[in-house]
Design a protein around this motif. Structure first.
Motif, short mmCIF file in Angstrom:
data_model
loop_
_atom_site.label_atom_id
_atom_site.label_comp_id
_atom_site.label_asym_id
_atom_site.label_seq_id
_atom_site.Cartn_x
_atom_site.Cartn_y
_atom_site.Cartn_z
N CYS A 169 0.83 -1.21 0.00
CA CYS A 169 0.00 0.00 0.00
C CYS A 169 0.86 1.26 0.00
O CYS A 169 0.64 2.19 -0.79
CB CYS A 169 -0.93 0.00 1.20
SG CYS A 169 -2.25 -1.24 1.12
N LEU A 173 1.43 4.05 -3.09
CA LEU A 173 1.25 5.49 -2.90
C LEU A 173 2.48 6.26 -3.34
O LEU A 173 2.39 7.30 -4.02
CB LEU A 173 0.94 5.79 -1.44
CG LEU A 173 -0.48 5.47 -0.95
CD1 LEU A 173 -0.57 5.66 0.56
CD2 LEU A 173 -1.51 6.35 -1.66
N ARG A 176 2.80 6.36 -7.09
CA ARG A 176 1.91 7.34 -7.71
C ARG A 176 2.33 8.76 -7.40
O ARG A 176 2.20 9.66 -8.24
CB ARG A 176 0.46 7.12 -7.22
CG ARG A 176 -0.15 5.82 -7.68
CD ARG A 176 -0.41 5.83 -9.18
NE ARG A 176 -1.31 6.90 -9.58
CZ ARG A 176 -2.63 6.81 -9.59
NH1 ARG A 176 -3.22 5.67 -9.22
NH2 ARG A 176 -3.36 7.83 -9.98
N LEU A 180 6.02 11.66 -1.78
CA LEU A 180 5.68 11.06 -0.48
C LEU A 180 6.82 10.26 0.12
O LEU A 180 6.80 9.96 1.31
CB LEU A 180 4.44 10.15 -0.63
CG LEU A 180 3.10 10.84 -0.87
CD1 LEU A 180 2.00 9.81 -1.02
CD2 LEU A 180 2.79 11.80 0.27
#
Length: 213
Positions: A169, A173, A176, A180
């Motif tokens: 997960c 993220l 994408r 982050l």
């Protein structure tokens, strides 16, 4: 030690301020992890220190986050480097074999070994999820850390699956939204510790996180 005096929800020492402090410390520790990884050979050391500081300071309100990070970093420098180098070498060998098989073989035999080496690579990554937290917690040799990591990965299968899903997960993220990456290390370890602590506490009668060198 943190001040535990309560000052109401929004007051100094209150719930809201305490929550904001935890968020700040978690993100700050993530940035320290990135800096600690810069020599590359110290990725394992930095990961060990990050887990130690997250659990001890952020989750258990014991000590100052940056101090606990550097304390663990210094204490586990040598074993952390050795452990990381072992994992990197094993990972390289497995991926080299996958690359050779992909280029040089075909048919079901080649496919079987490609799948086998790929599965071993995933197992190795999940082993690391246990290895560096164990190093932060237990006074063991690198050999024993490897052994207990293999044991935990297999013995606590549901926890291992939860760790894998969490990694996927967070990885998705970051894939994408690459930015982050700079904010994810602290929160990722915080979430992983929710699963790992249940396992580590079952194996900690001899050593506590507060044990001095």
């Amino acid at each position: 030690m943190r001040n535990g005096d309560s000052g109401g929800f929004f007051g100094f020492g209150g719930t809201f301020v305490s929550f904001c402090e935890k968020i700040f410390d978690t993100l700050m520790l993530g940035f320290l992890w990135i800096v600690g990884c810069l020599p590359l050979v110290t990725v394992g050391v930095s990961t060990t220190a990050l887990y130690y500081a997250i659990v001890k300071s952020v989750k258990n309100n014991n000590g100052y986050a940056a101090h606990e990070f550097f304390r663990s970093y210094k204490r586990n420098l040598k074993p952390g480097i050795i452990l990381w180098v072992i994992f990197v070498v094993l990972f390289y060998i497995l991926q080299l074999n996958v690359g050779i098989l992909t280029a040089k073989t075909d048919g079901y035999t080649g496919l079987f070994f490609i799948v086998l080496y790929s599965a071993l690579t995933i197992f190795l990554i999940l082993m690391m999820c246990y290895a560096f937290p164990s190093l932060s917690r237990f006074d063991m040799s690198v050999g024993w850390i490897l052994k207990i990591s293999i044991y935990m990965t297999v013995r606590y299968l549901l926890t291992t699956v939860a760790l894998a899903v969490t990694l996927l997960c967070f990885g998705a993220l970051i894939w994408r939204i690459p930015l982050l990456f700079f904010f994810a290390p602290g929160p990722l370890v915080f979430v992983l510790s929710e699963f790992l602590e249940r396992v580590l506490k079952k194996h900690e009668p001899d050593v506590s996180m507060d044990a001095e060198e």
